[in-house]
Design a protein around this motif. Structure first.
Motif, mmCIF file in Angstrom:
data_model
loop_
_atom_site.group_PDB
_atom_site.id
_atom_site.type_symbol
_atom_site.label_atom_id
_atom_site.label_comp_id
_atom_site.label_asym_id
_atom_site.label_seq_id
_atom_site.Cartn_x
_atom_site.Cartn_y
_atom_site.Cartn_z
ATOM 1 N N TYR A 37 0.919 -1.021 -0.143
ATOM 2 C CA TYR A 37 0.026 0.020 0.082
ATOM 3 C C TYR A 37 0.953 0.985 -0.003
ATOM 4 C CZ TYR A 37 -5.215 0.796 0.267
ATOM 5 O OH TYR A 37 -6.406 1.180 0.050
ATOM 6 N N VAL A 38 0.436 2.449 -0.324
ATOM 7 C CA VAL A 38 0.997 3.774 -0.618
ATOM 8 C C VAL A 38 0.095 4.827 0.150
ATOM 9 C CG1 VAL A 38 2.231 5.554 -1.897
ATOM 10 C CG2 VAL A 38 2.410 2.886 -2.284
ATOM 11 N N LEU A 39 0.667 5.391 0.982
ATOM 12 C CA LEU A 39 0.124 6.705 1.519
ATOM 13 C C LEU A 39 0.759 8.010 1.065
ATOM 14 C CD1 LEU A 39 -0.674 5.476 5.314
ATOM 15 C CD2 LEU A 39 -2.195 5.664 3.291
ATOM 16 N N VAL A 40 -0.026 9.056 0.702
ATOM 17 C CA VAL A 40 0.570 10.278 0.266
ATOM 18 C C VAL A 40 0.236 11.467 1.309
ATOM 19 C CG1 VAL A 40 0.865 11.788 -1.596
ATOM 20 C CG2 VAL A 40 0.547 9.461 -1.805
ATOM 21 N N ALA A 41 1.026 12.133 1.492
ATOM 22 C CA ALA A 41 0.691 13.263 2.366
ATOM 23 C C ALA A 41 1.661 14.584 2.078
ATOM 24 C CB ALA A 41 0.821 13.005 3.793
ATOM 25 N N LEU A 155 -7.862 6.298 9.477
ATOM 26 C CA LEU A 155 -7.324 6.951 8.197
ATOM 27 C C LEU A 155 -8.543 7.616 7.369
ATOM 28 C CD1 LEU A 155 -4.995 7.140 6.095
ATOM 29 C CD2 LEU A 155 -5.528 4.838 5.179
ATOM 30 N N GLU A 156 -9.533 7.011 7.414
ATOM 31 C CA GLU A 156 -10.644 7.791 6.752
ATOM 32 C C GLU A 156 -11.086 9.061 7.254
ATOM 33 O OE1 GLU A 156 -15.416 7.118 5.729
ATOM 34 O OE2 GLU A 156 -14.448 5.652 6.735
ATOM 35 N N GLU A 157 -10.681 9.327 8.550
ATOM 36 C CA GLU A 157 -11.019 10.672 9.249
ATOM 37 C C GLU A 157 -9.868 11.687 8.839
ATOM 38 O OE1 GLU A 157 -11.623 9.226 13.011
ATOM 39 O OE2 GLU A 157 -13.743 9.415 12.900
ATOM 40 N N LEU A 158 -8.531 11.138 8.893
ATOM 41 C CA LEU A 158 -7.278 11.895 8.517
ATOM 42 C C LEU A 158 -7.214 12.191 7.202
ATOM 43 C CD1 LEU A 158 -4.751 9.561 10.639
ATOM 44 C CD2 LEU A 158 -5.444 11.816 11.346
ATOM 45 N N LEU A 159 -7.999 11.418 6.292
ATOM 46 C CA LEU A 159 -7.977 11.780 4.872
ATOM 47 C C LEU A 159 -9.079 13.032 4.809
ATOM 48 C CD1 LEU A 159 -8.058 8.565 3.104
ATOM 49 C CD2 LEU A 159 -6.320 10.146 2.700
ATOM 50 N N LYS A 160 -10.059 13.072 5.559
ATOM 51 C CA LYS A 160 -11.156 14.348 5.404
ATOM 52 C C LYS A 160 -10.315 15.454 6.151
ATOM 53 C CE LYS A 160 -15.111 11.317 5.619
ATOM 54 N NZ LYS A 160 -16.404 10.828 6.403
ATOM 55 N N SER A 161 -9.562 15.243 7.136
ATOM 56 C CA SER A 161 -9.130 16.473 7.481
ATOM 57 C C SER A 161 -7.705 16.986 6.909
ATOM 58 C CB SER A 161 -8.523 16.266 9.147
ATOM 59 O OG SER A 161 -7.968 14.933 9.391
ATOM 60 N N ASN A 162 -7.329 16.206 5.743
ATOM 61 C CA ASN A 162 -6.329 16.738 4.897
ATOM 62 C C ASN A 162 -4.876 16.309 5.505
ATOM 63 O OD1 ASN A 162 -5.365 17.480 2.445
ATOM 64 N ND2 ASN A 162 -5.043 19.349 3.004
ATOM 65 N N PHE A 164 -3.509 13.219 5.529
ATOM 66 C CA PHE A 164 -2.995 12.616 4.453
ATOM 67 C C PHE A 164 -3.919 13.114 3.246
ATOM 68 C CE2 PHE A 164 -1.799 9.792 8.084
ATOM 69 C CZ PHE A 164 -0.323 9.555 7.564
ATOM 70 N N GLU A 165 -3.132 12.964 2.063
ATOM 71 C CA GLU A 165 -3.748 13.433 0.923
ATOM 72 C C GLU A 165 -4.860 12.368 0.252
ATOM 73 O OE1 GLU A 165 -2.697 14.745 -3.605
ATOM 74 O OE2 GLU A 165 -1.252 14.989 -2.279
ATOM 75 N N THR A 166 -4.036 11.142 0.199
ATOM 76 C CA THR A 166 -4.722 9.875 -0.645
ATOM 77 C C THR A 166 -4.095 8.776 -0.270
ATOM 78 O OG1 THR A 166 -5.528 9.351 -2.562
ATOM 79 C CG2 THR A 166 -3.212 10.044 -2.608
ATOM 80 N N TYR A 562 -0.215 7.316 -8.714
ATOM 81 C CA TYR A 562 -0.749 8.276 -7.921
ATOM 82 C C TYR A 562 -1.332 9.282 -9.082
ATOM 83 C CZ TYR A 562 -0.657 13.296 -6.037
ATOM 84 O OH TYR A 562 -1.078 14.220 -5.354
ATOM 85 N N HIS A 563 -1.164 9.342 -10.205
ATOM 86 C CA HIS A 563 -1.634 10.417 -11.199
ATOM 87 C C HIS A 563 -2.851 9.693 -11.850
ATOM 88 C CE1 HIS A 563 0.959 13.834 -11.021
ATOM 89 N NE2 HIS A 563 2.217 12.917 -10.994
ATOM 90 N N LEU A 564 -2.999 8.624 -11.397
ATOM 91 C CA LEU A 564 -4.359 7.825 -12.130
ATOM 92 C C LEU A 564 -5.670 8.330 -11.391
ATOM 93 C CD1 LEU A 564 -3.192 4.111 -12.658
ATOM 94 C CD2 LEU A 564 -3.512 5.847 -14.557
ATOM 95 N N VAL A 565 -6.835 8.021 -11.932
ATOM 96 C CA VAL A 565 -8.109 8.449 -11.354
ATOM 97 C C VAL A 565 -8.512 7.808 -10.091
ATOM 98 C CG1 VAL A 565 -10.540 8.777 -11.618
ATOM 99 C CG2 VAL A 565 -8.976 9.342 -13.557
ATOM 100 N N ASN A 566 -8.618 8.423 -8.956
ATOM 101 C CA ASN A 566 -8.805 7.857 -7.619
ATOM 102 C C ASN A 566 -10.067 6.791 -7.807
ATOM 103 O OD1 ASN A 566 -8.354 7.329 -4.888
ATOM 104 N ND2 ASN A 566 -9.835 8.991 -4.279
ATOM 105 N N THR A 567 -9.893 5.815 -6.871
ATOM 106 C CA THR A 567 -11.060 4.934 -6.825
ATOM 107 C C THR A 567 -11.255 4.862 -5.357
ATOM 108 O OG1 THR A 567 -9.408 2.851 -7.037
ATOM 109 C CG2 THR A 567 -10.538 3.729 -9.032
ATOM 110 N N ASP A 568 -12.815 4.422 -4.972
ATOM 111 C CA ASP A 568 -12.827 4.263 -3.672
ATOM 112 C C ASP A 568 -14.134 2.929 -3.476
ATOM 113 O OD1 ASP A 568 -15.214 5.315 -4.570
ATOM 114 O OD2 ASP A 568 -14.829 7.249 -3.920
ATOM 115 N N ALA A 569 -14.591 3.226 -2.437
ATOM 116 C CA ALA A 569 -15.722 2.015 -2.235
ATOM 117 C C ALA A 569 -16.995 2.142 -3.377
ATOM 118 C CB ALA A 569 -16.175 1.771 -0.882
ATOM 119 N N PHE A 570 -17.176 3.082 -3.740
ATOM 120 C CA PHE A 570 -18.423 3.555 -4.628
ATOM 121 C C PHE A 570 -18.042 3.540 -6.005
ATOM 122 C CE2 PHE A 570 -18.945 6.481 -0.839
ATOM 123 C CZ PHE A 570 -19.906 5.832 -0.483
ATOM 124 N N SER A 571 -16.744 3.169 -6.424
ATOM 125 C CA SER A 571 -16.490 2.963 -7.777
ATOM 126 C C SER A 571 -17.007 1.748 -8.424
ATOM 127 C CB SER A 571 -14.994 2.664 -7.939
ATOM 128 O OG SER A 571 -14.149 3.823 -7.544
#
Length: 799
Positions: A37-41, A155-162, A164-166, A562-571
């Motif tokens: 996995y990769v985290l970006v901040a 992590l989900e809440e940390l992503l919402k509060s910026n 971590f970026e993605t 990283y430069h690909l389109v983001n995906t999530d549980a709703f994709s």
């Protein structure tokens, strides 16, 4: 699974062997695995900043779980590459091996207090082989989202509060190329799908989606063929139908369609409209509606068999979603406690009230579209363009359909947001339960958004507008009327516009946006590629000679993802929702649009490849998810099948002119009193029209003298309108009540016959194929034999 390094190392080895490379020949060595996995901040220079502290706190929590972390800096971004320890996956395999879902036939697992503990051979395939990269990603993803810092944030809440970026998991270049060759390219448009390869790379959930989509597309072929036959049947009698001739050669003057600006018009002016109506409202419509209702049931039953066959091959037939989540909880935290099932009548009541309010809002928007058509039609009748003026009602209907499509796009986002908030109020105890709850709510909202306007056109248009002398108005505008040939054409126009716009525009946007973003991402990746031209030589190997890319090579791969389109549980959810909505269009109002299955078939042939190319090349890798079914979607599809029976019965019985034509032929037509030289439907159009005289006091108030001007200097004293009413007092005639009684009788008969046929089809086609049952029986026997042999071996050892 091998990482990117494996493929490139092998390519270098091949070049060296062929003499095409001047680099010294290096021995081939097995590569290291890729990052899980990769985290970006964003890099924060101030160590006292809250974001920097929360970043460090989360990374420290991951390190406590023995997850190794590689940190790389690129410009102003920090990339954290995560690799989970081997022991974590061994624990997962161990717990999976002894779980009930993988050993459903064994009641005992041995006494854990004994020195020697032997476990039976598990029926789950994952316990008998190395952990795949797909499984690793799924486990690490779960652990990341179940890791909390001291502030209680995950992590989900940390992503919402910026903070971590993605986050994303990495594509594997070798498997990407394999999927491209077998699946994700336009050259394979009409070829089958490598479902096993899709499952190995994207997980079972994505594989089952494409398996379902492929099966649905295949079964659309016979439905599309029958729909085309019904359409051609209507086309064949284009020039010989007495109904069309009666309209085209009529001298009947019709009443104005609106107040003030609309004038009387000749029925013969709508000859083209009558021809189109006959295409979609003929005797073949009834048979086609029955066929599609039975087709929907057959499709679902055959899908259950197809799904059972593949799930059995994957050794996931008895897999349990709840037990899987418990196992992942234990892997993450051995001291965890199970999430308790909770239910609150108060929360359920609040959710029910809010859902009702939301549905009222959606229905209100549908009414607003109706008001738009009512208001715009009089304005269109005043424009200077003759074509627009003569076809004001049809153009208003088409503009209303376009406006409806725009509201669909807006409300889709609103519906998603509201559904998520309602799920938060419910507080479900697991991800699977939350997903089911969200699916039901989102589909319900979308169904009402898409079909409220269609239900109005099908069952209310032209039936609640009143009659001359007593018109029903919204504010000061009269409601719309149906054409004398019926309302089926209006329903067809509404369906065709929405279906075409939704499918074509959605596919263009779905593909274009990721493609453009991918082009921009490639430019950024090429800059890094130039920085390291010694990749995969000695500089990219560790002391033991194992391939370990340098930091630039790692960063290049991470940046590419990283430069690909983001995906999530709703994709994947969005893809499923799109297809299920299409299934609704294909079945529910198919009586008004026999070409809907053909349009769906053509769309799906392209949709499969478009989605495949998008997932493999243009989007970040979806987090693989394990499952043995398509979830609550199967219940949704069954509900749609029942609605299709009810709605098509009502469309034929209420919207179509099939029943009035039937009553006229056998009760009021020229053939009732014996043989005749004229066609049995001769005079039908005239029979469905009533007359309004301007001398009537109430009628005089609705029509001004200017409206009764034919445009040739002649003022008419009467006009016709579609209804069964007495010309003197405008009361309903006995023929109206007879037709109404036959309509209801037909609807009841149609629905009972089709429901019985559906039950027979469901009974005739068993859910599980015989070979699946036999394979599972053989697995059970082999497992019991294995247990018995192990027990005898332990006995002899003890002696």
């Amino acid at each position: 699974m091998f990482s990117t390094t494996r493929e490139q190392d092998m390519e270098l080895w091949d070049r060296q062997k062929d003499g095409n490379c001047t680099e010294p020949l290096l021995p081939f060595t097995p590569p290291q695995r890729t990052f899980d996995y990769v985290l970006v901040a964003h890099k924060v220079d101030d160590d006292k900043d809250q974001r920097a502290q929360r970043q460090r706190a989360f990374i420290q929590e991951l390190e406590k779980k023995n997850i190794s972390i590689t940190t790389l800096l690129h410009e102003n971004k920090l990339f954290f590459g995560l690799r989970a320890p081997r022991g974590m996956f061994e624990d997962y395999q161990y717990l999976l091996k002894v779980s009930d879902s993988c050993n459903p036939y064994s009641e005992t697992r041995g006494d854990v207090s004994e020195t020697k503990v032997s476990y039976p051979r598990s029926l789950c395939s994952e316990t008998s082989r190395a952990v795949s990269q797909t499984t690793r990603i799924r486990i690490v993803h779960f652990i990341l989202h179940q890791t909390f810092i001291n502030t209680g944030e995950n992590l989900e809440e940390l992503l919402k509060s910026n903070v971590f970026e993605t986050e994303f998991c990495l594509h594997e270049r070798k498997m990407q190329k394999g999927l491209t060759k077998k699946w994700a390219r336009w050259a394979l448009l009409c070829k089958g799908q490598p479902i096993s390869d899709v499952k190995s790379y994207f997980g079972e959930k994505v594989a089952l989606y494409y398996l379902w989509l492929g099966w649905y597309t295949r079964l659309l072929a016979p439905a599309a063929a029958v729909g085309v036959v019904v359409f051609l049947y209507g086309l064949a009698f284009f020039n010989t139908s007495p109904l069309i001739k009666e309209v085209c050669h009529s001298n009947i003057t019709m009443c104005p369609r609106c107040d003030n600006n609309c004038k009387v018009w000749q029925l013969s002016d709508t000859c083209t409209y009558a021809k189109v109506s006959h295409l979609f409202d003929n005797e073949g419509t009834v048979a086609f509606a029955m066929f599609m209702a039975i087709w929907a049931t057959t499709f679902l039953e055959l899908w259950k068999r197809t799904k059972a066959r593949h799930v059995s091959q994957w050794k996931l037939y008895d897999w349990s979603e709840e037990e899987e989540e418990l196992i992942l909880d234990l892997v993450n935290d051995p001291d965890c406690t199970p999430k308790q099932f909770v239910h609150s009548y108060f929360r359920s009541t609040v959710v029910l009230i809010l859902v009702t309010l939301m549905l009222m809002v959606i229905i209100g928007i549908a009414h607003a579209v109706v008001v738009f058509r009512v208001v715009i039609a009089p304005f269109l009748s005043m424009v200077s363009w003759e074509f627009m003026r003569e076809n004001a009602s049809t153009v208003a209907m088409m503009l209303g359909a376009v406006l409806h499509y725009v509201t669909i796009q807006v409300m889709t986002r609103v519906n998603s947001w509201v559904s998520l908030k309602l799920c938060d109020i419910e507080k479900t105890n697991s991800h699977a339960a939350r997903e089911r709850s969200f699916t039901v709510k989102m589909f319900t909202f979308q169904f009402f958004t898409l079909f409220s306007s269609l239900f109005y056109v099908a069952f209310f248009l032209g039936r609640i507008n009143g009659h001359p002398g007593n018109y029903v108005r919204i504010f000061r505008w009269r409601l719309e009327e149906c054409h004398p040939s019926g309302c089926m054409t209006d329903l067809f126009i509404q369906m065709a516009v929405i279906m075409l716009l939704k499918q074509i525009l959605n596919n263009i946007v779905e593909f274009t946006v990721p493609w453009l973003k991918n082009c921009l991402g490639k430019r950024a990746a090429r800059k890094l590629e130039r920085k390291c031209n010694r990749c995969y030589r000695k500089s990219c190997r560790d002391e033991q000679g194992r391939v370990e890319p340098c930091d630039t090579c790692k960063l290049q791969d991470w940046m590419r993802n990283y430069h690909l389109v983001n995906t999530d549980a709703f994709s994947l959810f969005n893809e499923f929702l799109e297809m299920v909505i299409q299934f609704s269009f294909t079945t529910i109002f198919v009586a008004a649009f026999p070409l809907a299955p053909l349009m769906a078939l053509i769309n799906n042939i392209f949709e499969i490849r478009l989605d495949a190319i998008k997932m493999v090349h243009l989007e970040r890798r979806l987090v693989p998810r394990k499952t043995n079914h398509i979830g609550v979607w199967i219940q949704v599809l069954e509900v749609i099948g029942v609605l299709a029976v009810i709605t098509n019965g009502l469309v034929i019985g209420v919207t179509s002119d099939f029943v009035p034509r039937l009553v006229y032929r056998y009760r009021f037509g020229p053939c009732v009193n014996g043989t005749t030289r004229t066609h049995c439907m001769e005079g039908y159009i005239n029979d469905t029209l009533s007359t309004a005289f301007l001398s009537h006091q109430q009628v005089k108030g609705d029509f001004s003298p200017d409206q009764m001007d034919t445009g040739y200097g002649f003022n008419v004293t009467s006009c016709s309108y579609r209804d069964y009413r007495n010309s003197e007092d405008h009361s309903l005639t006995s023929q109206f009540w007879l037709v109404l009684a036959v309509r209801f009788a037909f609807v009841i008969l149609f629905e009972h016959v089709v429901v019985v046929c559906k039950f027979i089809a469901a009974w005739f086609i068993p859910d599980n194929p015989i070979n699946v049952k036999n394979d599972r029986l053989q697995d059970k026997l082999n497992q019991l034999k294995s247990e018995l042999q192990e027990k005898k071996g332990n006995r002899s050892t003890d002696v």
